[in-house]
Enzyme design. Structure first.
Site, mmCIF file in Angstrom:
data_model
loop_
_atom_site.group_PDB
_atom_site.id
_atom_site.type_symbol
_atom_site.label_atom_id
_atom_site.label_comp_id
_atom_site.label_asym_id
_atom_site.label_seq_id
_atom_site.Cartn_x
_atom_site.Cartn_y
_atom_site.Cartn_z
ATOM 1 N N TYR A 142 1.067 -1.310 -0.053
ATOM 2 C CA TYR A 142 0.198 0.045 -0.125
ATOM 3 C C TYR A 142 0.969 0.884 -0.136
ATOM 4 O O TYR A 142 0.618 1.794 0.090
ATOM 5 C CB TYR A 142 -1.196 0.094 0.980
ATOM 6 C CG TYR A 142 -2.294 -0.143 0.746
ATOM 7 C CD1 TYR A 142 -2.635 -1.624 0.532
ATOM 8 C CD2 TYR A 142 -3.506 0.108 1.031
ATOM 9 C CE1 TYR A 142 -3.389 -2.831 0.234
ATOM 10 C CE2 TYR A 142 -4.631 -1.254 0.593
ATOM 11 C CZ TYR A 142 -5.115 -1.972 0.198
ATOM 12 O OH TYR A 142 -5.946 -2.590 -0.047
ATOM 13 N N LYS A 192 2.868 -15.423 4.391
ATOM 14 C CA LYS A 192 2.914 -16.138 2.497
ATOM 15 C C LYS A 192 4.857 -16.991 2.931
ATOM 16 O O LYS A 192 5.494 -16.538 1.980
ATOM 17 C CB LYS A 192 2.708 -15.951 1.359
ATOM 18 C CG LYS A 192 2.514 -16.403 0.215
ATOM 19 C CD LYS A 192 2.114 -17.563 0.510
ATOM 20 C CE LYS A 192 1.960 -18.074 -1.014
ATOM 21 N NZ LYS A 192 0.962 -18.991 -0.577
ATOM 22 N N ASP A 224 -2.799 -18.791 1.792
ATOM 23 C CA ASP A 224 -4.068 -19.437 0.554
ATOM 24 C C ASP A 224 -4.992 -20.029 1.745
ATOM 25 O O ASP A 224 -5.890 -20.434 2.082
ATOM 26 C CB ASP A 224 -3.514 -19.835 -0.443
ATOM 27 C CG ASP A 224 -1.839 -19.851 0.550
ATOM 28 O OD1 ASP A 224 -1.638 -20.627 1.390
ATOM 29 O OD2 ASP A 224 -1.596 -21.504 -0.721
ATOM 30 N N ASP A 248 -7.048 -6.498 3.989
ATOM 31 C CA ASP A 248 -7.691 -5.725 3.072
ATOM 32 C C ASP A 248 -8.549 -7.176 3.100
ATOM 33 O O ASP A 248 -9.951 -7.353 3.331
ATOM 34 C CB ASP A 248 -7.114 -5.187 2.287
ATOM 35 C CG ASP A 248 -8.127 -5.033 1.510
ATOM 36 O OD1 ASP A 248 -9.011 -4.481 1.290
ATOM 37 O OD2 ASP A 248 -8.178 -4.681 0.262
ATOM 38 N N ASP A 252 -12.585 -8.594 3.791
ATOM 39 C CA ASP A 252 -13.896 -8.771 3.323
ATOM 40 C C ASP A 252 -14.515 -9.866 3.306
ATOM 41 O O ASP A 252 -15.704 -10.332 3.160
ATOM 42 C CB ASP A 252 -13.194 -8.038 1.887
ATOM 43 C CG ASP A 252 -13.587 -6.927 1.750
ATOM 44 O OD1 ASP A 252 -13.684 -6.118 1.955
ATOM 45 O OD2 ASP A 252 -14.468 -6.877 0.071
HETATM 46 C C1 IPM Z 1 -11.236 -1.223 3.109
HETATM 47 C C2 IPM Z 1 -10.574 -0.425 2.112
HETATM 48 C C3 IPM Z 1 -9.926 0.106 1.366
HETATM 49 C C4 IPM Z 1 -8.109 -0.527 1.507
HETATM 50 C C5 IPM Z 1 -9.642 1.015 0.266
HETATM 51 C C6 IPM Z 1 -11.038 1.360 0.269
HETATM 52 C C7 IPM Z 1 -8.554 2.274 -0.036
HETATM 53 O O1 IPM Z 1 -11.391 -2.056 0.698
HETATM 54 O O2 IPM Z 1 -10.498 -0.175 3.564
HETATM 55 O O3 IPM Z 1 -10.617 -1.993 3.234
HETATM 56 O O4 IPM Z 1 -7.805 -1.003 0.505
HETATM 57 O O5 IPM Z 1 -7.798 -0.379 2.430
HETATM 58 MG MG MG Z 2 -10.601 -3.607 1.584
#
Ligand code: IPM
Ligand code: MG
Length: 361
Positions: A142, A192, A224, A248, A252
């Site tokens: 990042y 990893k 993984d 990240d 999700d």
């Molecule tokens: C999160 C989002 C952000 C990230 C984006 C919007 C930059 O996906 O907070 O998880 O990747 O950190």
């Molecule tokens: Mg995210």
């Protein structure tokens, strides 16, 4: 009575609608406790770009730095997707993270009993899930350099750099171990290390820090495998600590255990001012329709009470009020269930506020 200064950054898409509901919750807690919350609104993301040509105006950064906490909605949308990277809405978010030194991102994944059927996974797999993802937020690809797309020997190459110093790994590891100690004392570090040297260092440093926490059981897992285990048997996890990028992605994925990204709050902690935001995005497809789920943002306010203001009782009450509303069968569209009463964004916020008001002082 002590007062707190809160920077309120609604952002884009559904950001303003969901933040409005979270602000209602701040209002009722202020009424009940006498604590003063001074709210100051600022622009961030696409809206800020439209107005000032930058997703993070200096004024907003200064406001955040001068506050005790930041409440953020969401940033981004199709309107700004073709902009140069340097001025994309997401840059506003990343700028706040780095400007405030927010290296520790806490993403709790809690499956509410009444929402078990909202998860695409089997009830037996997700029942009782209560895990915490501790995502490092300031390093890795990042922010690593070199980065970019350039031309070399007549063709384009794209570069991003995964990089961590041992200090960066140590401080996030400490955050994770400290947290594990207040929970079920199980920490999983995700890397990893079979392929990436950088994460071998990660594994080594996390192991070193673990020597100071003999009560916490430390395990390591490749990313993984972790992605697979999160679906196969998420109940094995308590606290998961990992790099920015893996965190990240895994967060999700983990959100789907709960059925909706609309339920997941987050806290980003650093040296001083912390930032609280829902884990979901700006959902431009439903923006302005009044149907977005405000609960992730409301639960982020609960995290604010807990982590920034040391007000555990109020944090517990907000979470309890959310549970009650769900138990009574109220749902926003994203967590729709047969037999439930479907409500809009504002109605959901009002329901939580009403329950809060009814608690004995
Ligand atoms: C999160 C989002 C952000 C990230 C984006 C919007 C930059 O996906 O907070 O998880 O990747 O950190
Ligand atoms: Mg995210």
């Amino acid at each position: 009575m002590k007062g707190y200064r809160i920077a309120v950054l609604p952002g884009d898409g559904i950001g303003p609608e969901i933040v409005r509901e979270a602000v209602k919750v701040l209002g009722v807690v202020a009424e009940r406790t006498g604590v003063r919350f001074d709210l100051h609104e600022g622009l961030v993301g696409g809206g800020a770009y439209d107005r000032f040509g930058t997703p993070l105006p200096d004024e907003t950064m200064q406001l955040a730095l001068a506050s005790d906490a930041v409440l953020l909605g969401a940033v981004g949308g199709p309107k700004w997707e073709s902009l140069d990277y340097s001025v994309r809405p997401e840059r506003g978010l990343l700028g706040l993270r780095s400007g405030l030194g927010l290296y520790a991102n806490l993403r709790p994944v809690v499956v509410f009993e009444d929402l078990i059927d909202a998860s695409p996974l089997k009830p037996d797999v997700v029942r009782g899930i209560d895990l915490m993802i501790v995502r490092e937020l300031l390093g890795d690809a990042y922010f690593g350099k070199p980065r970019g797309v350039r031309i070399e020997n007549g063709r384009r190459i794209g570069i991003n750099t995964m990089v961590y110093t041992e200090e960066e790994i140590r401080r996030i590891a400490k955050t994770a171990f400290d947290l594990a100690q207040t929970r079920r004392k199980k920490l999983l570090s995700v890397d990893k290390a079979n392929v990436l040297e950088m994460t071998e260092l990660w594994r080594d440093v996390v192991t070193e820090v673990g020597r100071d926490y003999p009560e916490v059981e430390l395990r390591h897992m490749y990313v993984d495998n972790c992605a697979m285990q999160l679906i196969r048997n998420p109940g094995q996890f308590d606290v998961i600590v990992t790099t920015n990028m893996f965190g990240d992605i895994l967060s999700d994925e983990a959100s789907m255990l709960t059925g909706s990204l609309g339920m997941l709050p987050s806290a980003s902690l650093g040296a001083k001012t912390a930032m609280y935001e829902p884990s979901h995005g700006s959902a431009p497809d439903i923006a302005g329709k009044g149907v977005a789920n405000p609960l992730a943002t409301i639960l982020s306010v609960a995290m604010m009470f807990r982590h920034s203001f040391d007000r555990t009782a109020e944090a517990d009450q907000v979470e309890k009020a959310v549970r009650m509303v769900l138990k009574e069968g109220f749902r926003t569209e994203d967590i729709r269930q047969a037999g439930a009463v479907i409500v809009g964004t504002a109605e959901m916020g009002d329901l939580v506020v009403e329950r809060l008001r009814a608690f004995p002082a």
